[in-house]
Design a protein around this motif. Structure first.
Motif, PDB file in Angstrom:
ATOM      1  N   ALA A 163       0.772  -1.200   0.261  1.00 21.66           N
ATOM      2  CA  ALA A 163       0.242   0.527   0.416  1.00 21.66           C
ATOM      3  C   ALA A 163       0.772   0.964  -0.145  1.00 21.66           C
ATOM      4  O   ALA A 163       0.889   2.288  -0.522  1.00 21.66           O
ATOM      5  N   LEU A 164       1.929   1.219   0.880  1.00 19.32           N
ATOM      6  CA  LEU A 164       2.835   2.256   0.402  1.00 19.32           C
ATOM      7  C   LEU A 164       3.548   3.063  -0.429  1.00 19.32           C
ATOM      8  O   LEU A 164       3.358   3.557  -1.079  1.00 19.32           O
ATOM      9  N   ILE A 165       3.582   1.362  -1.620  1.00 18.07           N
ATOM     10  CA  ILE A 165       3.895   2.370  -2.384  1.00 18.07           C
ATOM     11  C   ILE A 165       2.878   2.315  -3.498  1.00 18.07           C
ATOM     12  O   ILE A 165       3.699   3.401  -4.269  1.00 18.07           O
ATOM     13  N   TRP A 177       8.018  -4.761  -4.776  1.00 24.65           N
ATOM     14  CA  TRP A 177       8.848  -4.753  -2.668  1.00 24.65           C
ATOM     15  C   TRP A 177       9.386  -6.511  -3.420  1.00 24.65           C
ATOM     16  O   TRP A 177      10.448  -6.084  -1.998  1.00 24.65           O
ATOM     17  N   ARG A 178       8.473  -7.232  -3.808  1.00 24.42           N
ATOM     18  CA  ARG A 178       9.983  -8.455  -3.961  1.00 24.42           C
ATOM     19  C   ARG A 178      10.545  -8.157  -4.430  1.00 24.42           C
ATOM     20  O   ARG A 178      12.180  -8.487  -3.690  1.00 24.42           O
ATOM     21  N   THR A 179      11.724  -7.157  -5.571  1.00 24.65           N
ATOM     22  CA  THR A 179      13.199  -6.634  -6.066  1.00 24.65           C
ATOM     23  C   THR A 179      13.485  -5.666  -4.752  1.00 24.65           C
ATOM     24  O   THR A 179      14.762  -6.206  -4.852  1.00 24.65           O
ATOM     25  N   ILE A 180      13.256  -5.187  -4.103  1.00 23.38           N
ATOM     26  CA  ILE A 180      13.601  -4.074  -3.176  1.00 23.38           C
ATOM     27  C   ILE A 180      13.966  -5.181  -1.548  1.00 23.38           C
ATOM     28  O   ILE A 180      14.809  -5.429  -1.218  1.00 23.38           O
ATOM     29  N   VAL A 181      13.239  -5.928  -1.197  1.00 22.66           N
ATOM     30  CA  VAL A 181      13.517  -7.269  -0.387  1.00 22.66           C
ATOM     31  C   VAL A 181      14.486  -8.120  -0.877  1.00 22.66           C
ATOM     32  O   VAL A 181      15.769  -8.397  -0.061  1.00 22.66           O
ATOM     33  N   ILE A 182      14.633  -8.466  -1.902  1.00 26.51           N
ATOM     34  CA  ILE A 182      15.813  -9.691  -2.849  1.00 26.51           C
ATOM     35  C   ILE A 182      16.958  -8.786  -2.752  1.00 26.51           C
ATOM     36  O   ILE A 182      18.321  -9.317  -1.759  1.00 26.51           O
ATOM     37  N   SER A 183      16.997  -6.959  -3.117  1.00 25.08           N
ATOM     38  CA  SER A 183      18.054  -6.216  -3.019  1.00 25.08           C
ATOM     39  C   SER A 183      18.947  -6.148  -1.769  1.00 25.08           C
ATOM     40  O   SER A 183      20.307  -5.350  -1.688  1.00 25.08           O
ATOM     41  N   SER A 184      18.162  -5.858  -1.073  1.00 24.54           N
ATOM     42  CA  SER A 184      18.354  -5.577   0.298  1.00 24.54           C
ATOM     43  C   SER A 184      19.526  -6.214   1.500  1.00 24.54           C
ATOM     44  O   SER A 184      19.781  -5.619   2.486  1.00 24.54           O
ATOM     45  N   ILE A 236      11.765  -0.179   3.210  1.00 29.18           N
ATOM     46  CA  ILE A 236      11.084   0.380   2.170  1.00 29.18           C
ATOM     47  C   ILE A 236      10.766   1.110   1.378  1.00 29.18           C
ATOM     48  O   ILE A 236      10.517   1.356   0.199  1.00 29.18           O
ATOM     49  N   GLY A 237       9.794   2.413   2.059  1.00 32.90           N
ATOM     50  CA  GLY A 237       9.459   3.828   1.860  1.00 32.90           C
ATOM     51  C   GLY A 237      10.899   3.939   0.615  1.00 32.90           C
ATOM     52  O   GLY A 237      10.313   4.895  -0.423  1.00 32.90           O
ATOM     53  N   LYS A 238      11.508   4.382   1.480  1.00 28.84           N
ATOM     54  CA  LYS A 238      12.661   5.367   0.745  1.00 28.84           C
ATOM     55  C   LYS A 238      13.818   4.508  -0.305  1.00 28.84           C
ATOM     56  O   LYS A 238      13.902   5.146  -1.061  1.00 28.84           O
ATOM     57  N   ALA A 239      13.210   3.178   0.086  1.00 31.95           N
ATOM     58  CA  ALA A 239      13.997   1.940  -1.485  1.00 31.95           C
ATOM     59  C   ALA A 239      12.980   2.119  -2.752  1.00 31.95           C
ATOM     60  O   ALA A 239      13.042   2.523  -4.121  1.00 31.95           O
ATOM     61  N   ALA A 240      11.442   2.226  -2.240  1.00 33.27           N
ATOM     62  CA  ALA A 240      10.935   2.206  -3.391  1.00 33.27           C
ATOM     63  C   ALA A 240      10.604   4.266  -4.716  1.00 33.27           C
ATOM     64  O   ALA A 240      10.858   4.226  -5.476  1.00 33.27           O
ATOM     65  N   GLN A 241      11.149   5.039  -3.585  1.00 39.11           N
ATOM     66  CA  GLN A 241      11.255   6.431  -3.845  1.00 39.11           C
ATOM     67  C   GLN A 241      12.347   6.151  -5.358  1.00 39.11           C
ATOM     68  O   GLN A 241      12.170   6.675  -6.399  1.00 39.11           O
ATOM     69  N   VAL A 242      13.784   5.350  -4.944  1.00 40.29           N
ATOM     70  CA  VAL A 242      14.526   5.615  -5.931  1.00 40.29           C
ATOM     71  C   VAL A 242      14.296   4.305  -7.011  1.00 40.29           C
ATOM     72  O   VAL A 242      13.985   4.679  -8.268  1.00 40.29           O
TER      73      VAL A 242
END
Length: 453
Positions: free
Chosen positions: A326-328, A348-355, A409-415
């Motif tokens: 929902a945030l994304i 979301w999956r990309t962010i979680v995996i790349s973290s 998640i929010g900060k990564a989603a911005q990028v």
């Protein structure tokens, strides 16, 4: 029964659909949902919206742009005049007759393609950054580049050619003024140019050039003496200007454009749209930074609170994922960037995996702590004070971890939203990749493919 569209027509239609979709989205007042219009943002992206419109108009007009580049007095204007079949542009012995880019329309005899020829000043006439900026702007608009030389390529010309190569456009090297050289010297220079194209001392242009893209012309031949014998037996000598030797270049251009001209047109429009959308996304993220920060903190606090008070561990995990998705979506709506539920889940999956396991650790920790919290909650039902203390500690810990995870998640989603704005199903980046995957091996575009991807 109508025939299916050719590959070039298909590429043109794909590009047209992509640009129409982008323009429709970015000019819509609904793209920011319920957020009020931001006048600063509207002003900042106006030029990029104009770029999108211009790219679509260029597709609709089906006009191929060919730009001529070269150092001063190499005969660029003469080459344009020879292609046109008439002297439209001024030429002469003065140092650099052309002072600014000029465009003229050329309709070849076949009538199958419309071409706009762009003549430019000598690259060594304009100093420093002004020269580089002029070259970038013209090359950015061009679908094909003619680089005119009049002898063996110099170090300055090689550097200019390398700079033009960065535009990722097809290049033809035009060896002009061949009428000034004896046949032997002419062939030696031609072979030297071929050496430059296929590799020389570790410096080569072979990735974007081949020997087939080097053409010899005499765009404006020098007058030659002609012996004239009169009926009365008198003999005089007159000076006569031979016709331009330009047919090989004409044939090369028309063959190239008939084979892949519309694909070049489609790709160039898509690259312009890709850059425009990237600029829109970057400016939007910058201008709405404060609102985005508040939104991320809001979701982080709500998620932390919800996870802390919820007594069931498995629901913590599901609720956390739903909150992140929902945030994304909320950030995408704030930025006015196109994104679907599927794309939000993929992001979301990309962010979680790349973290690097950090957010995966958050989910795993949340699960472990959630199970302990659930057990404590069940035990506390039987009025065990110790269980209540354990439950409270677990809830605070899990809430803190959940809130931090959402913030990350929010900060990564911005990028990712800024960088991936053109990767939708019909986004420019997606369509570019699709077109390049269909290109035949024996084309200029195919040789450029590695740099374009």
């Amino acid at each position: 029964m109508s025939q299916p569209p050719s590959p070039q027509e298909k590429h043109l239609n794909q590009a047209r659909t992509s640009l129409q979709q982008a323009l429709s989205w970015y000019t819509s007042f609904r793209r920011h949902w319920n957020y009020p219009p931001n006048l600063d943002l509207q002003a900042a992206v106006r030029k990029d919206l104009q770029t999108l419109k211009a790219a679509l108009e260029k597709l609709e007009q089906n006009v191929i742009k060919i730009a001529t580049f070269g150092l001063v007095s190499r005969g660029k204007s003469a080459v344009v005049n020879a292609l046109l079949g008439e002297k439209v542009l001024q030429t002469g012995p003065l140092h650099g007759v052309t002072q600014w880019p000029r465009s003229v329309r050329w309709t070849p005899a076949s009538g199958k393609v419309q071409i706009e020829l762009i003549d430019t000043p000598g690259l060594d006439e304009i100093e420093g950054e002004a020269r580089a900026q002029m070259a970038r702007e013209v090359a950015y608009q061009a679908d094909l580049i003619l680089f005119v030389v009049a002898s063996d390529i110099t170090r300055t010309e090689y550097q200019a050619l390398c700079e033009l190569r960065e535009s990722q456009k097809p290049i033809l090297i035009v060896f002009n003024k061949i009428d000034l050289y004896p046949e032997k010297d002419r062939q030696e220079i031609y072979q030297q140019l071929q050496t430059w194209a296929t590799g020389k001392a570790g410096e080569n242009l072979s990735e974007v050039l081949s020997t087939d893209e080097i053409v010899m012309v005499a765009a404006e031949p020098q007058p030659v003496p002609v012996r004239v014998e009169w009926p009365d037996g008198g003999v005089t000598e007159e000076w006569e200007t031979p016709p331009p030797q330009i047919e090989e270049l004409k044939a090369k251009i028309l063959t190239l454009l008939n084979r892949e001209g519309r694909s070049l047109l489609a790709l160039n429009a898509l690259f312009q749209a890709q850059a425009a959308e990237a600029n829109i996304a970057k400016k939007t993220v910058e201008i709405r930074q404060q609102e985005a920060e508040a939104l991320i903190w809001q979701y982080a606090k709500y998620k932390a609170l919800a996870v802390a008070v919820n007594p069931f561990g498995i629901l913590d995990i599901l609720g956390a994922i739903i909150a992140d998705l929902a945030l994304i979506r909320a950030l995408a709506r704030l930025y006015g960037l196109p994104i679907t539920n599927y794309q939000a889940g993929k992001l979301w999956r990309t962010i979680v995996i790349s973290s690097g396991g950090l957010l995966l650790g958050e989910l795993f920790s949340s699960l472990i702590i959630g199970v302990g919290k659930s057990a404590a909650a069940v035990t506390s039902m039987f009025e065990n004070p110790t269980a209540l203390t354990i439950y409270g500690g677990a809830a605070l810990t899990q809430g803190g971890i959940a809130g931090y995870g959402t913030y990350a998640i929010g900060k990564a989603a911005q990028v990712y939203l800024e960088r991936g704005c053109s990767w939708g199903p019909m986004g420019p980046s997606t369509v570019i990749q699709d077109i390049l995957a269909q290109i035949e091996p024996n084309t200029i575009i195919y040789r450029l493919r590695q740099e374009l991807l």
